[in-house]
Enzyme design. Structure first.
Site, PDB file in Angstrom:
ATOM      1  N   SER A 153      32.631  40.699  37.612  1.00 21.66           N
ATOM      2  CA  SER A 153      33.148  41.842  37.380  1.00 21.66           C
ATOM      3  C   SER A 153      32.309  43.130  37.984  1.00 21.66           C
ATOM      4  CB  SER A 153      33.912  42.057  36.355  1.00 21.66           C
ATOM      5  OG  SER A 153      34.521  43.104  36.637  1.00 21.66           O
ATOM      6  N   ASP A 251      44.472  37.698  40.197  1.00 19.44           N
ATOM      7  CA  ASP A 251      43.654  39.278  40.317  1.00 19.44           C
ATOM      8  C   ASP A 251      42.837  40.153  41.025  1.00 19.44           C
ATOM      9  OD1 ASP A 251      40.720  40.685  40.139  1.00 19.44           O
ATOM     10  OD2 ASP A 251      39.813  39.242  39.954  1.00 19.44           O
ATOM     11  N   HIS A 281      42.198  37.529  35.921  1.00 21.97           N
ATOM     12  CA  HIS A 281      40.400  38.383  36.150  1.00 21.97           C
ATOM     13  C   HIS A 281      39.380  38.292  34.989  1.00 21.97           C
ATOM     14  CE1 HIS A 281      37.325  41.605  37.650  1.00 21.97           C
ATOM     15  NE2 HIS A 281      37.517  41.861  36.248  1.00 21.97           N
TER      16      HIS A 281
END
Length: 310
Positions: A153, A251, A281
């Site tokens: 991320s 995501d 995600h």
């Protein structure tokens, strides 16, 4: 395919956002309360907390040694958390799994967080630790061959940016980059990527939350068009290290990761791209207890070592 049923069960228990202002201190405390005690963590040969003395200041690091060996590849890992959440503890299990599966010595970076330290503080900390690792290779048992960067991320944002910083510095030390569902474009125009609308709600990370979550990192006036803020904005991607990019089907950030893979390949960079079906995600950090998602660590090992994992 639809979201994995085990992920769906947990998503169903999460209340919908109520529009309240984000409280970083409270959110960090909530994360910390979920960290398992050391006795319940994956055992490794050694886990050591250190302080890396760098030009960016003293940066906490946690060093994971998978087995007793004469030498190791090194992997510098940056945790996710929208630049204001996450810690050495919250992502300890990710670093342990990376060390176990790859056989690399993993150096997890306790970089400074926003809003207390907005862009570029955390990025500078991470780059300084990367160079510290290379400079202290003999002490760390580095094999002198493999030096990878990895992140999930927002940590994937840092990992990608580090490769560009190294290239611009004329330093060719990074041999691999591993980006797990990376946040590469901090211009959150919902029409920029189809996945922003396809996965806008109901999958944990919501498109409407991206701007407020990342605002802490940008609040000093950082420009989302700056390639060190949004690595996908870099014009010339040639000469960067080979990349493994892992994305999640459900995501909002899926398409920017996949576009980055495409642009790297067009620039002549060797790229492996894998979209994990049924995933959302954060699945590497949150759902790696599911065998089909733990496979991301074995895929990383194969990418770094060239060896098929059992």
């Amino acid at each position: 395919m639809t979201i994995h049923p085990e992920i769906a069960k947990i998503l169903a228990t999460i209340p919908a956002p109520d529009g309240s202002p984000l409280d970083p201190a409270a959110m960090r405390a909530g994360e910390a309360a979920q960290v398992p005690p050391p006795a319940d963590r994956l055992p490794l040969h050694a886990v050591e907390d250190r302080t890396a003395a760098t030009p960016s200041g003293d940066v906490p690091v946690r060093i994971y040694t998978p087995v007793d060996s004469d030498s190791y590849g090194l992997l510098v890992y940056m945790h996710g958390g929208a630049f204001f959440l996450g810690s050495l503890d919250t992502h300890d299990h990710v670093a342990r799994s990376l060390a176990k599966e790859t056989g690399f010595k993993v150096i997890s970076v306790g970089y400074r967080l926003a809003p207390e330290a907005a862009f570029p503080a955390g990025l500078r900390d991470s780059y300084a630790v990367l160079r510290w690792a290379a400079d202290n290779g003999a002490e760390l048992g580095w094999d002198g061959r493999s030096l990878a960067v990895a992140g999930d991320s927002s940590g994937g944002n840092f990992a990608a940016a580090l490769t560009a910083m190294a290239k611009d510095d004329g330093w060719q030390g990074i041999t691999h980059q591993v980006l797990f569902y990376p946040s590469l474009d901090l211009d959150f125009d919902v029409d920029r990527y189809a996945s922003m609308r396809e996965n806008a709600e109901g999958y944990g990370l919501e498109t409407a939350g991206l701007a407020p979550f990342n605002a802490f990192y940008l609040e000093n006036g950082a420009d989302p068009a700056d390639p060190l803020v949004s690595p996908i904005k870099r014009g010339d991607l040639s000469g960067l290290p080979p990349a493994l990019i892992i994305t999640a089907e459900h995501d909002p950030l899926r398409d920017e990761g996949e576009l980055y893979a495409k642009r790297l390949a067009e620039a002549g960079v060797p790229v492996q791209l894998h979209r994990y079906a049924g995933a959302n995600h954060g699945f590497v950090a949150n759902f790696s207890w599911l065998p089909e998602f733990y496979a991301a660590f074995r895929e990383t090992a194969q990418f770094l070592t060239g060896n098929e994992q059992p």
